[in-house]
Design an enzyme around this catalytic site. Structure first.
Site, short mmCIF file in Angstrom:
data_model
loop_
_atom_site.label_atom_id
_atom_site.label_comp_id
_atom_site.label_asym_id
_atom_site.label_seq_id
_atom_site.Cartn_x
_atom_site.Cartn_y
_atom_site.Cartn_z
N ARG A 75 1.86 -2.44 5.42
CA ARG A 75 1.26 -2.37 4.08
C ARG A 75 1.78 -3.43 3.12
O ARG A 75 1.17 -3.70 2.10
CB ARG A 75 1.48 -0.97 3.49
N HIS A 116 8.14 -1.06 -2.79
CA HIS A 116 8.92 -0.25 -3.71
C HIS A 116 9.39 -1.01 -4.93
O HIS A 116 9.57 -0.42 -5.98
CB HIS A 116 10.01 0.52 -2.98
N ARG A 135 10.04 15.09 -2.94
CA ARG A 135 10.06 14.60 -1.56
C ARG A 135 11.50 14.22 -1.23
O ARG A 135 12.16 13.54 -2.03
CB ARG A 135 9.16 13.37 -1.43
N CYS A 192 -1.56 12.06 -2.12
CA CYS A 192 -0.69 11.42 -3.10
C CYS A 192 -0.57 9.91 -2.87
O CYS A 192 0.18 9.24 -3.56
CB CYS A 192 0.70 12.06 -3.10
N ASN A 224 -0.98 5.81 1.97
CA ASN A 224 -0.42 4.45 2.07
C ASN A 224 0.16 4.23 3.47
O ASN A 224 -0.12 3.23 4.13
CB ASN A 224 0.70 4.23 1.05
N ASP A 225 0.98 5.18 3.89
CA ASP A 225 1.57 5.05 5.23
C ASP A 225 0.59 5.46 6.32
O ASP A 225 0.61 4.89 7.41
CB ASP A 225 2.85 5.89 5.33
C1 PEP Z 1 2.23 7.26 1.03
O1 PEP Z 1 2.73 6.80 2.06
O2 PEP Z 1 1.00 7.35 0.82
C2 PEP Z 1 3.10 7.74 -0.06
C3 PEP Z 1 2.60 8.36 -1.10
O3 PEP Z 1 4.43 7.49 0.06
P1 PEP Z 1 5.14 6.07 -0.24
O4 PEP Z 1 4.12 5.19 -0.91
O5 PEP Z 1 6.31 6.37 -1.11
O6 PEP Z 1 5.53 5.64 1.13
MG MG Z 2 4.84 7.10 2.55
#
Ligand code: PEP
Ligand code: MG
Length: 752
Positions: free
Chosen positions: A646, A372, A512, A683, A635-636
């Protein structure tokens, strides 16, 4: 083959002669150079290089090369395990690659001029048990080296290892004077680009500067009076107010939040009063500031509460500002316009302070960052490079630095030619960025794809609009929570969300709900430290536990969305139907309360979910019946599917987006959404990757949400695709059962 073998015999003969020569010679660099020249000649390879390991620096350094740029010698360094050379060294094994650039381990060194070489053969150099370095040959053609080359080069290396070891030792000795190593000045560091973009400026070593000013008085410090102290306080207050104003423009969601603590401390009678008392009693003002500040810092940092600990940083920052004024230092903690910050640790709130101070780029000398911090830096278009080079912290302040956030390269005191090259690149990039986008995106065969933007900060909305985003596919609402010292109130959140809806009134906006916890730790979240935060009380779990916080957020969203169309609320990290239904019920309860309170709000918001956990896969049909839409957070999803953190670079090799389980998982999610007729988009980062876009389209995805800066490229990629090809490609990917097989399909797509 016949020819090759006799040439190798020749080589062995020459090298052994050379080995004899070196024992009586002191020209060590020459020995290494002659060796690489000779190997290159006999192997008919345009490039041959020797990398030696320096135990003190714990780095492999390029010591001699034939074929790469001579100026790269002593400049290119890598850690054991890094790149193909590092891998060969660490594992003591031969690495032979027919197309090195496709190997995920390959490290590209632009300054070495290694662009056109595909074939790579690295042989570790060892003497007994001791690892000494690596010899690498490269060739333009793909698959140039074969097993016979491997054997021959291994034989050569065995023959010269002893001499090379001696040469290496003597070279190190030659650079050691009076017991102190005088290593070549640091000129280049290869790091990992966390956010893209170029930046050039003067180094400011943050941690170092704080220490020197606050904890170690300068003997040449000017003598000051109480009047000087009072003026310094006034100046500091003025300066903070001005910084705050900059914030309001650039970061509306943090307006008036960042320096709140500073202003409170400045007006705190105890804090300021103690300083004044000491000064009245004869203590020099600088010492008075130091004394009181260190007392407060001590108290705050020993608190078990995270938000109190953060106050220690605020006191430190404020005191340094006052000391800067008192000692008439020009720079303000070094945040001069155009500076490049070099630090060891960065928090989201630091990023905001950097921006407010005009920092142009950030280099981390060691340690990692949470994803982040990376996302925030990217939103602010601040290049960020992560390195494992603590030596960067020893650079003199104001050293000229050029950051290439595209490659992860850091140039220290770059040469004129390098600067010119980057200036040209910058101009070209600006030209490409001004490329005009089409309002709608279609494939070659006219299939419509919706392009949405991921937004972390309100300031990104204007870019999203300029680049013709058709709406917001993901607003990460945690940033207003992350960058401040307390939970934002309902009213504060209302203002932020209202602005978001007002900026794109006729487009879908997907908010979100709070995705806190895990690595997105709230400074003021006061719960016990979790051993395993990624599997802990995070995201929707946090919201469902602290319902009052969740309800404030839902109320703020619903009220801000009053009268708006296409409002979408989505819940992150949903793991069960029960959780999803509970979250939905809370929205309904909030609506009922707002109705009772006779407040205006949105009654038609679509309620959807992020699909990020493997546990969802088995009950997709049920989810698709309950949810208005799915948004796949790759991503998650990858992280949890493969149990690979990650943000942990130690397991980066296990975080495999093309893993068959990930591919098939995404396939199932899309299929369930299509069957039940609900909207589904992606996303996560995968949505902007050239090789994954056709895979996702081929599966049935027609909506992608990406960071605004990626929109032009994603649109261009889609415009070159036709659906039949994407379906065939997706089918092939899904049929793979091994990572190797999936990688091969991916690579063949990339090669076209
Ligand atoms: C994801 O996990 O792909 C996502 C878009 O959320 P974040 O990267 O904020 O965890
Ligand atoms: Mg996520």
């Amino acid at each position: 083959m016949q020819e090759k073998d006799s040439s190798y015999l020749n080589l062995l003969f020459h090298i052994s002669e050379l080995a004899d020569l070196v024992t009586g010679s002191s020209d060590l660099e020459d020995f290494l150079q002659l060796s690489v020249d000779l190997v290159a000649q006999h192997f008919n390879a345009p490039v041959c290089s020797i990398y030696l390991y320096n135990k003190k620096l714990t780095r492999l350094t390029l010591k001699a090369t034939k074929g790469l740029k001579p100026e790269a010698v002593n400049k290119i360094r890598m850690k054991p395990g890094e790149g193909l050379v590092g891998q060969s060294f660490e594992t003591l094994s031969i690495v032979r690659e027919g197309n090195a650039t496709q190997n995920p381990r390959f490290k590209y060194f632009a300054e070495a001029g290694e662009d056109p070489f595909h074939s790579f053969l690295c042989v570790p150099i060892k003497w007994g048990d001791e690892k000494i370095g690596v010899l690498a040959v490269q060739h333009r053609d793909m698959d140039h080296f074969d097993i016979s080359d491997e054997r021959a080069i291994k034989a050569v290396v065995t023959q010269v290892a002893g001499s090379i070891k001696n040469a290496g030792l003597l070279i190190e000795l030659a650079h050691t004077k009076g017991g102190k190593t005088v290593s070549a000045p640091l000129a280049f560091v290869k790091g990992k680009a966390a956010t893209r973009g170029y930046a050039m400026g003067n180094a400011v070593i943050l941690n170092q500067q704080q220490k020197t000013l606050l904890y170690a008085p300068d003997p040449a410090e000017p003598v000051c009076s109480k009047d000087d102290f009072l003026t310094a306080i006034k100046k500091t207050t003025r300066e903070l107010k001005a910084l705050q104003k900059t914030f309001v423009r650039r970061l509306p969601e943090s307006a008036s939040l960042i320096f709140t603590a500073h202003f409170m401390i400045l007006s705190d009678k105890n804090f300021m009063g103690k300083m004044e008392m000491l000064i009245d009693a004869g203590t020099p003002p600088c010492d008075a500031v130091r004394k009181v500040a260190t007392q407060y810092i001590g108290i705050f940092s020993s608190s078990p509460h995270a938000y109190m600990k953060e106050k220690a940083q605020d006191v430190e920052d404020l005191s340094i500002r006052i000391l800067n004024k008192l000692t008439a230092r020009q720079e303000d903690r070094g945040y001069e316009k155009g500076n490049i910050a070099i630090a060891t640790q960065v928090y989201p709130s630091d990023i905001l302070k950097f921006v407010s101070g005009g920092i142009k780029g950030i280099i981390l000398a060691s340690g990692g960052v949470t994803s982040h911090v990376t996302i925030l830096a990217r939103s602010l278009q601040l290049p960020l490079i992560i390195t494992e080079e603590p030596e960067l912290l020893t650079l003199p302040e104001n050293t000229k630095i050029l950051m290439d956030g595209e490659q992860g390269n850091v140039y220290i005191n770059p040469e004129k030619e390098t600067i010119a090259l980057f200036e040209t690149r910058l101009t070209t990039e600006k030209q490409t960025r001004s490329v005009s986008m089409k309002h709608q995106t279609h494939t070659l065969d006219n299939e419509r794809v919706t392009l949405l933007a991921n937004i972390n900060l309100l300031s990104e909305m204007s870019l999203a609009r300029r680049l013709k985003a058709e709406g917001i596919g993901l607003y990460r609402s945690e940033f207003p929570f992350l960058i401040r010292a307390t939970f934002p109130t309902e009213a504060e959140q209302y203002r932020i969300y209202k602005k978001l809806f007002d900026e794109m009134p006729d487009h879908p906006i997907t908010i979100r709900t709070l995705d806190a916890g895990g690595e997105k730790t709230l400074a003021y979240g006061d719960g016990p430290r979790e051993t395993n935060p990624e599997l802990g009380l995070r995201s929707i779990r946090f919201s469902l536990k602290y319902k009052d916080i969740f309800e404030f957020q839902i109320r703020a969203i619903l009220r801000a969305a009053a009268g708006k169309k296409q409002v979408r609320i989505m819940f992150p990290l949903i793991s069960s139907i029960d959780e999803f239904l509970e979250a939905k019920q809370i929205v309904r309860d909030c609506m009922a309360c707002l109705s009772e309170e006779q407040l205006e709000f949105n009654r038609d918001a679509a309620l959807g979910m992020m699909v990020e956990l493997p546990s969802v896969l088995e009950t997709l049909d049920e989810f698709a019946r309950e949810a208005d839409f799915f948004s796949i957070g790759t991503n998650d999803f990858i992280q949890y599917m493969l149990a690979a953190d990650r943000s942990n670079k130690m397991v980066a090799d296990h975080y495999i987006p093309h893993h068959p389980a990930v591919n098939r998982g995404i396939g199932k999610i899309v299929a369930a959404a299509v069957i039940h007729g609900i909207d589904v988009s992606v996303c996560g980062e995968m949505a902007h990757e050239d090789a994954y876009i056709p895979f996702l389209l081929g599966l049935g995805i027609r909506s992608l949400s990406v960071d605004p800066q990626f929109l032009p490229r994603v649109q261009q990629t889609i415009m070159t695709l036709n659906m039949a090809d994407t379906r065939e490609y997706a089918g092939k990917m899904l049929s793979q059962t091994s990572v190797k097989g999936a990688r091969a399909v991916l690579e063949s797509w990339k090669r076209g």
